[in-house]
Design a protein around this motif. Sequence first.
Motif, PDB file in Angstrom:
ATOM      1  N   GLN A 165       0.824  -1.203   0.000  1.00 11.37           N
ATOM      2  CA  GLN A 165       0.000   0.000   0.000  1.00 11.37           C
ATOM      3  C   GLN A 165       0.862   1.259   0.000  1.00 11.37           C
ATOM      4  O   GLN A 165       0.548   2.244  -0.682  1.00 11.37           O
ATOM      5  CB  GLN A 165      -0.946  -0.025   1.195  1.00 11.37           C
ATOM      6  CG  GLN A 165      -1.990  -1.136   1.094  1.00 11.37           C
ATOM      7  CD  GLN A 165      -2.755  -1.372   2.378  1.00 11.37           C
ATOM      8  OE1 GLN A 165      -2.520  -0.713   3.391  1.00 11.37           O
ATOM      9  NE2 GLN A 165      -3.672  -2.331   2.358  1.00 11.37           N
ATOM     10  N   PHE A 166       1.970   1.227   0.752  1.00 10.92           N
ATOM     11  CA  PHE A 166       2.921   2.346   0.748  1.00 10.92           C
ATOM     12  C   PHE A 166       3.506   2.545  -0.646  1.00 10.92           C
ATOM     13  O   PHE A 166       3.603   3.679  -1.139  1.00 10.92           O
ATOM     14  CB  PHE A 166       4.036   2.062   1.762  1.00 10.92           C
ATOM     15  CG  PHE A 166       5.197   3.012   1.699  1.00 10.92           C
ATOM     16  CD1 PHE A 166       5.173   4.209   2.405  1.00 10.92           C
ATOM     17  CD2 PHE A 166       6.328   2.715   0.948  1.00 10.92           C
ATOM     18  CE1 PHE A 166       6.252   5.094   2.352  1.00 10.92           C
ATOM     19  CE2 PHE A 166       7.399   3.588   0.885  1.00 10.92           C
ATOM     20  CZ  PHE A 166       7.363   4.783   1.594  1.00 10.92           C
ATOM     21  N   LEU A 167       3.889   1.454  -1.299  1.00 13.38           N
ATOM     22  CA  LEU A 167       4.455   1.544  -2.641  1.00 13.38           C
ATOM     23  C   LEU A 167       3.426   2.060  -3.639  1.00 13.38           C
ATOM     24  O   LEU A 167       3.754   2.871  -4.521  1.00 13.38           O
ATOM     25  CB  LEU A 167       4.975   0.171  -3.079  1.00 13.38           C
ATOM     26  CG  LEU A 167       6.119  -0.427  -2.252  1.00 13.38           C
ATOM     27  CD1 LEU A 167       6.431  -1.846  -2.730  1.00 13.38           C
ATOM     28  CD2 LEU A 167       7.364   0.437  -2.313  1.00 13.38           C
ATOM     29  N   ALA A 168       2.191   1.603  -3.508  1.00 10.56           N
ATOM     30  CA  ALA A 168       1.133   2.049  -4.414  1.00 10.56           C
ATOM     31  C   ALA A 168       0.897   3.543  -4.276  1.00 10.56           C
ATOM     32  O   ALA A 168       0.718   4.256  -5.276  1.00 10.56           O
ATOM     33  CB  ALA A 168      -0.152   1.276  -4.131  1.00 10.56           C
ATOM     34  N   THR A 169       0.923   4.042  -3.048  1.00  6.19           N
ATOM     35  CA  THR A 169       0.700   5.472  -2.812  1.00  6.19           C
ATOM     36  C   THR A 169       1.822   6.323  -3.391  1.00  6.19           C
ATOM     37  O   THR A 169       1.580   7.378  -3.974  1.00  6.19           O
ATOM     38  CB  THR A 169       0.561   5.744  -1.300  1.00  6.19           C
ATOM     39  OG1 THR A 169      -0.538   5.005  -0.797  1.00  6.19           O
ATOM     40  CG2 THR A 169       0.356   7.227  -1.030  1.00  6.19           C
ATOM     41  N   GLY A 170       3.050   5.844  -3.249  1.00  8.78           N
ATOM     42  CA  GLY A 170       4.199   6.621  -3.702  1.00  8.78           C
ATOM     43  C   GLY A 170       4.644   6.349  -5.121  1.00  8.78           C
ATOM     44  O   GLY A 170       5.542   7.017  -5.641  1.00  8.78           O
TER      45      GLY A 170
END
Length: 229
Positions: A78-83
């Motif tokens: 989810q962190f990677l998707a956001t960034g």
Amino acid sequence: MRICVPFRYIVIGNEVIPGDLAQYVLPAMQNVQTALDSAGVQVNVSTSVALSVLGSSYPPSAGAFTPEAQTYMEPIIQFLATGGSPLLVNVYPYFAYRDNPAQIALSYALFTSEGVVVTDGAYGYKNLFDAMLDATHAAMEKVGGADVAVVVTESGWPSDGGFAANISNAQTYNQNLINHVGEGTPRRPAPIEAYIFAMFNENQKEAGTERNFGLFYPDEQPVYPISFV
């Protein structure tokens, strides 16, 4: 003279999920990302995982994280998707073949199968690399990572030191990997960013295959010819 060196990724932990340090990976990624943002530096922050994070990988569409790994992987995805950063993955068909030669054909591991070996719904797999990578894609999709890219940060084949580890197989695998990555996988038919492990053999590693993944000997002589053209 001033030399500028571009950095594509900052990697927080290499193959530490699952494990005792897994709980620290995401907070460290967040802290580094905050520091970069504050400094106005644009570099992707990610972590590198081995395929041991998968509890299921056959067929590829059944790919899923182990319960232990998912605890950490889901918020990281989810962190990677956001960034907009990719997940970094180390993919080694060699180890899968070495550990299960009765079920996996050498040709399937070396990209030399002439036809489809594994049929998975609408997808047909001629090589193990694609199957392993698509199992990772499937696992990511199950936790909200359908739009997260994957970069293969390590792949290779040893030229000595163990079962099926010889110069012929290593040259065949690495050359075919180079020739193949522009095609993508059945699940994601777009060019794959991938890196061969490793540049040099490493004589201070544990005896066996781990010493013999290099394209070159320590004296800079090639272990075998390879073409990147």
